[in-house]
Design a protein around this motif. Structure first.
Motif, PDB file in Angstrom:
ATOM      1  N   UNK A 116       0.893  -1.311   0.172  1.00 14.47           N
ATOM      2  CA  UNK A 116      -0.060  -0.206   0.107  1.00 14.47           C
ATOM      3  C   UNK A 116       0.944   1.310  -0.044  1.00 14.47           C
ATOM      4  N   UNK A 117       1.838   1.393   1.214  1.00 10.16           N
ATOM      5  CA  UNK A 117       2.545   2.642   0.997  1.00 10.16           C
ATOM      6  C   UNK A 117       3.438   2.868  -0.110  1.00 10.16           C
ATOM      7  N   UNK A 118       3.706   1.872  -0.897  1.00  7.10           N
ATOM      8  CA  UNK A 118       4.701   1.920  -1.873  1.00  7.10           C
ATOM      9  C   UNK A 118       3.910   2.410  -3.327  1.00  7.10           C
ATOM     10  N   UNK A 119       2.486   2.141  -3.171  1.00 10.53           N
ATOM     11  CA  UNK A 119       1.780   2.213  -4.402  1.00 10.53           C
ATOM     12  C   UNK A 119       0.686   3.593  -4.148  1.00 10.53           C
ATOM     13  N   UNK A 122       0.069   5.412  -7.448  1.00 17.20           N
ATOM     14  CA  UNK A 122      -0.063   4.396  -8.417  1.00 17.20           C
ATOM     15  C   UNK A 122      -1.591   4.195  -8.622  1.00 17.20           C
ATOM     16  N   UNK A 123      -2.432   4.712  -9.657  1.00 18.06           N
ATOM     17  CA  UNK A 123      -3.704   4.426  -9.786  1.00 18.06           C
ATOM     18  C   UNK A 123      -3.797   3.020 -10.345  1.00 18.06           C
ATOM     19  N   UNK A 124      -2.958   2.578 -11.290  1.00 11.99           N
ATOM     20  CA  UNK A 124      -3.143   1.228 -11.564  1.00 11.99           C
ATOM     21  C   UNK A 124      -2.853  -0.035 -10.734  1.00 11.99           C
ATOM     22  N   UNK A 125      -2.368   0.301  -9.436  1.00  5.82           N
ATOM     23  CA  UNK A 125      -2.366  -0.531  -8.510  1.00  5.82           C
ATOM     24  C   UNK A 125      -3.750  -0.923  -7.867  1.00  5.82           C
ATOM     25  N   UNK A 126      -4.497   0.046  -7.605  1.00  5.89           N
ATOM     26  CA  UNK A 126      -5.932  -0.033  -7.243  1.00  5.89           C
ATOM     27  C   UNK A 126      -6.849  -0.784  -8.094  1.00  5.89           C
ATOM     28  N   UNK A 127      -6.568  -0.590  -9.491  1.00  4.08           N
ATOM     29  CA  UNK A 127      -7.279  -1.084 -10.604  1.00  4.08           C
ATOM     30  C   UNK A 127      -6.743  -2.335 -10.601  1.00  4.08           C
ATOM     31  N   UNK A 128      -5.866  -3.108 -10.367  1.00  4.18           N
ATOM     32  CA  UNK A 128      -5.392  -4.271 -10.469  1.00  4.18           C
ATOM     33  C   UNK A 128      -5.985  -4.854  -9.041  1.00  4.18           C
TER      34      UNK A 128
END
Length: 135
Positions: A116-119, A122-128
């Motif tokens: 979480x903290x690394x991303x 990064x919106x793509x992280x949440x989409x994935x």
């Protein structure tokens, strides 16, 4: 308040989830995790539409098998101490505190959600993440 069935289901789910790491978790309430309930169990009852008194009492947490293991903290009944501004200091036992890190909140988040903290940006992280949940 919620129906006791909801809390009992949470107990079973926690046992099942935690047994992946510790097989003995199936034999401990909530998989061995501490669960904190809030509220005044003498005043707030679960609502059952058109239910009778006995139906409502049977649906409450204090009629669950879990109730035998609940510890009621003595913070009500005027036992919380003296306060002029209705703000009370409640002492939390040391064994429940995270004292070995500078930022306990970040420690909890990074332990539960290591990516979480690394991303954060990064919106793509949440989409994935959402796509994985929908599978």
């Amino acid at each position: 308040m919620v129906n006791k069935i909801c809390v009992e289901a949470m107990d079973r789910y926690m046992r099942d989830i935690c047994r992946q790491v510790n097989p003995d978790s199936m034999d401990t309430l909530f998989g061995g995790k501490i669960v904190v309930f809030g509220g005044d169990f003498r005043q707030i009852l679960f609502v059952i539409q058109k239910g009778k008194r006995e139906n409502i009492a049977a649906a409450s947490l204090n009629s669950s098998y879990l109730w035998d293991y609940v510890n009621i903290l003595d913070k009500g009944n005027g036992n919380a101490g003296e306060s002029e501004d209705r703000v009370f200091d409640i002492e939390i036992p040391l064994n429940l505190l995270i004292t070995d890190v500078d930022d306990p909140i970040s420690s909890i988040i990074s332990t539960i959600y290591p990516e979480y903290l690394l991303n954060l940006a990064n919106p793509q992280y949440y989409v994935q993440f959402l796509l994985e949940l929908m599978k």
